[in-house]
Design a protein around this motif. Structure first.
Motif, mmCIF file in Angstrom:
data_model
loop_
_atom_site.group_PDB
_atom_site.id
_atom_site.type_symbol
_atom_site.label_atom_id
_atom_site.label_comp_id
_atom_site.label_asym_id
_atom_site.label_seq_id
_atom_site.Cartn_x
_atom_site.Cartn_y
_atom_site.Cartn_z
ATOM 1 N N ILE A 97 -16.738 -40.894 0.341
ATOM 2 C CA ILE A 97 -17.246 -40.636 1.695
ATOM 3 C C ILE A 97 -18.295 -39.530 1.669
ATOM 4 O O ILE A 97 -19.312 -39.606 2.383
ATOM 5 N N SER A 98 -18.064 -38.496 0.867
ATOM 6 C CA SER A 98 -19.013 -37.389 0.796
ATOM 7 C C SER A 98 -20.384 -37.844 0.330
ATOM 8 O O SER A 98 -21.412 -37.276 0.719
ATOM 9 N N GLY A 99 -20.422 -38.873 -0.486
ATOM 10 C CA GLY A 99 -21.700 -39.399 -0.962
ATOM 11 C C GLY A 99 -22.468 -40.146 0.106
ATOM 12 O O GLY A 99 -23.661 -40.425 -0.060
ATOM 13 N N GLN A 100 -21.800 -40.443 1.226
ATOM 14 C CA GLN A 100 -22.422 -41.227 2.287
ATOM 15 C C GLN A 100 -22.541 -40.477 3.618
ATOM 16 O O GLN A 100 -23.293 -40.904 4.488
ATOM 17 N N ASN A 101 -21.772 -39.392 3.772
ATOM 18 C CA ASN A 101 -21.675 -38.740 5.079
ATOM 19 C C ASN A 101 -21.754 -37.223 4.905
ATOM 20 O O ASN A 101 -20.797 -36.588 4.459
ATOM 21 N N GLU A 102 -22.875 -36.656 5.284
ATOM 22 C CA GLU A 102 -23.102 -35.228 5.077
ATOM 23 C C GLU A 102 -22.188 -34.373 5.935
ATOM 24 O O GLU A 102 -21.731 -33.308 5.513
ATOM 25 N N HIS A 103 -21.914 -34.797 7.167
ATOM 26 C CA HIS A 103 -21.031 -34.020 8.048
ATOM 27 C C HIS A 103 -19.614 -33.954 7.482
ATOM 28 O O HIS A 103 -18.950 -32.920 7.561
ATOM 29 N N PHE A 104 -19.132 -35.067 6.911
ATOM 30 C CA PHE A 104 -17.818 -35.064 6.270
ATOM 31 C C PHE A 104 -17.835 -34.146 5.056
ATOM 32 O O PHE A 104 -16.936 -33.312 4.884
ATOM 33 N N LYS A 105 -18.831 -34.308 4.216
ATOM 34 C CA LYS A 105 -18.922 -33.529 2.984
ATOM 35 C C LYS A 105 -18.922 -32.028 3.279
ATOM 36 O O LYS A 105 -18.212 -31.259 2.620
ATOM 37 N N ARG A 106 -19.717 -31.614 4.261
ATOM 38 C CA ARG A 106 -19.821 -30.183 4.589
ATOM 39 C C ARG A 106 -18.468 -29.632 5.017
ATOM 40 O O ARG A 106 -18.044 -28.559 4.569
ATOM 41 N N GLN A 107 -17.758 -30.357 5.869
ATOM 42 C CA GLN A 107 -16.454 -29.881 6.352
ATOM 43 C C GLN A 107 -15.421 -29.870 5.223
ATOM 44 O O GLN A 107 -14.658 -28.904 5.073
ATOM 45 N N TYR A 108 -15.388 -30.936 4.462
ATOM 46 C CA TYR A 108 -14.394 -31.037 3.393
ATOM 47 C C TYR A 108 -14.589 -29.949 2.346
ATOM 48 O O TYR A 108 -13.638 -29.254 1.958
ATOM 49 N N GLU A 109 -15.820 -29.771 1.895
ATOM 50 C CA GLU A 109 -16.074 -28.776 0.854
ATOM 51 C C GLU A 109 -15.816 -27.356 1.351
ATOM 52 O O GLU A 109 -15.438 -26.483 0.561
ATOM 53 N N ALA A 110 -15.990 -27.120 2.644
ATOM 54 C CA ALA A 110 -15.716 -25.790 3.206
ATOM 55 C C ALA A 110 -14.226 -25.458 3.135
ATOM 56 O O ALA A 110 -13.843 -24.278 3.133
ATOM 57 N N GLN A 111 -13.368 -26.483 3.065
ATOM 58 C CA GLN A 111 -11.921 -26.249 3.038
ATOM 59 C C GLN A 111 -11.395 -25.925 1.643
ATOM 60 O O GLN A 111 -10.324 -25.332 1.495
ATOM 61 N N LEU A 112 -12.153 -26.295 0.612
ATOM 62 C CA LEU A 112 -11.605 -26.278 -0.735
ATOM 63 C C LEU A 112 -11.271 -24.883 -1.254
ATOM 64 O O LEU A 112 -10.230 -24.683 -1.893
ATOM 65 N N GLN A 113 -12.137 -23.903 -1.012
ATOM 66 C CA GLN A 113 -11.891 -22.565 -1.548
ATOM 67 C C GLN A 113 -10.621 -21.969 -0.954
ATOM 68 O O GLN A 113 -9.786 -21.411 -1.679
ATOM 69 N N PHE A 114 -10.467 -22.099 0.358
ATOM 70 C CA PHE A 114 -9.269 -21.527 0.965
ATOM 71 C C PHE A 114 -8.023 -22.308 0.553
ATOM 72 O O PHE A 114 -6.950 -21.717 0.384
#
Length: 373
Positions: free
Chosen positions: A323-340
């Motif tokens: 999904i991240s490869g197709q949807n920038e809004h999803f990718k931005r939100q998902y990747e922001a969660q990973l560090q925490f």
């Protein structure tokens, strides 16, 4: 000054002060306009805890504004079908909605991260991320593109993993299983061989009874206890790895929200947050008793095997990459969660996890039971 003249002057001053207060009242009232909104809930009234979140918000706002700001709550199906509640707020059919963002994931996967993604957060971690890790702002950055603004309005805590007509001990047991499962989780379990089904809540029991489906996930013990699933699908699995801490959200039409005075915006955010915390506490209080009642009624508790959980974990991250490869809004939100997410589970090994594990051992040893007088 003579005592009589002092009292006279004081009385005159008191009257003047009272008059000033009287004159000031209309000006204050003018600063608090009358606002009447409608809210479409995604939930039926029978789910009193999750549906009740919208009623709690309405009650808090009405009390805080002396009835100036009211929100009339409509259950799923009364104005629009429950799964259309978010869309109704976006297009202005109603001013607000109470739903779970992943209900709209088929319309845009970017709706899902603000609700929950498999194998991300527990409820407590999700709240920390939302309120202090930028989660609310990150979600609203996307929602702004669809004429919405949202604030958390509840959490069920980690959900159960569903009701099954037969036991599922291995990955092979999942092949071809027709399962009612909502949101992005359906795409994840599909990679394990499950056949996901989108079925409304009221149709789950008869579908299980007739064998139209083989399994179904709903919420957790308190809500599941009302539906009698154990009679037709006795194997009750846990954990619901696709919903470790699902945020139930209030969605507001962006145009209508922007029209509110700043004091109402602030109050609305405050009441949303209070409702958010209240719902989780209610579920945490009600679920333990409900689970005991379900077990007594025939539910057979089972935990997903490590094989299944590990395969599902791998599948979930494959889905996120796709999904991240197709949807920038999803990718931005998902990747922001990973560090925490990484920091949280490292920290939690020194905190609740260790403490709770010790207390569970004491419970299993019978040391937590109340003494009998």
């Amino acid at each position: 000054m003579h005592r009589r003249s002092f009292l006279t002057n004081a009385s005159v001053g008191g009257v003047a002060a009272a008059a000033g207060a009287t004159l000031a009242a209309p000006a204050i009232a003018q600063e608090a306009p009358t606002v009447n909104w409608r809210l479409a809930s995604a939930f039926p009234k029978s789910l009193d805890t999750i549906y009740g979140g919208a009623e709690e918000l309405s009650k808090r706002l009405k009390e805080a504004t002396d009835g100036k700001f009211t929100i009339q709550v409509f259950a799923g199906g009364e104005i629009v079908p429950g799964l259309d509640a978010i869309n109704a707020a976006a297009d202005g059919t109603v001013e607000s909605a109470h739903a779970v963002g992943y209900y709209n994931w088929g319309k845009d996967p970017a709706f899902a991260p603000g609700a929950d993604l498999p194998f991300t957060f527990s409820a407590r971690a999700k709240n920390a991320y939302n309120y202090y890790g930028g989660g609310i702002d990150s979600y609203n950055q996307f929602l702004e593109t669809v004429n919405l603004i949202s604030y958390p309005g509840g959490n069920t805590g980690v959900q159960m993993g569903g009701w099954f007509r037969k036991e599922v001990n291995t990955l092979a047991d999942l092949k071809g299983v027709k399962m009612r499962i909502s949101g992005l989780a359906g795409r994840v379990v599909e990679k394990l061989g499950v056949v996901p089904q989108q079925i409304a809540g009221g149709d789950i029991y008869p579908s299980l009874e007739k064998g139209t489906i083989d399994a179904a996930e709903w919420v957790g013990p308190y809500d599941d206890n009302k539906l009698g699933f154990q009679k037709v699908a006795p194997y009750y699995y846990y954990p619901g790895f696709w919903e470790g801490g699902p945020t139930v959200s209030f969605f507001f039409n962006k145009g209508k929200f922007d029209e509110l005075p700043e004091s109402y915006k602030s109050l609305l955010r405050t009441c949303c947050q209070a409702t958010d915390q209240s719902m989780l506490a209610k579920y945490d209080y009600k679920n333990p008793t409900a689970l005991k009642e379900l077990a007594a009624a025939g539910a057979q508790l089972r935990t997903y095997s490590e094989e299944i959980l590990t395969a599902a974990f791998t599948a979930a991250h494959e889905v996120y990459a796709e999904i991240s490869g197709q949807n920038e809004h999803f990718k931005r939100q998902y990747e922001a969660q990973l560090q925490f997410r990484d920091d949280w589970y490292l920290y939690n090994q020194t905190a609740e996890y260790t403490f709770d594990t010790f207390m569970m051992i004491q419970q299993r040893n019978g040391k937590l039971a109340p003494t009998q007088g």
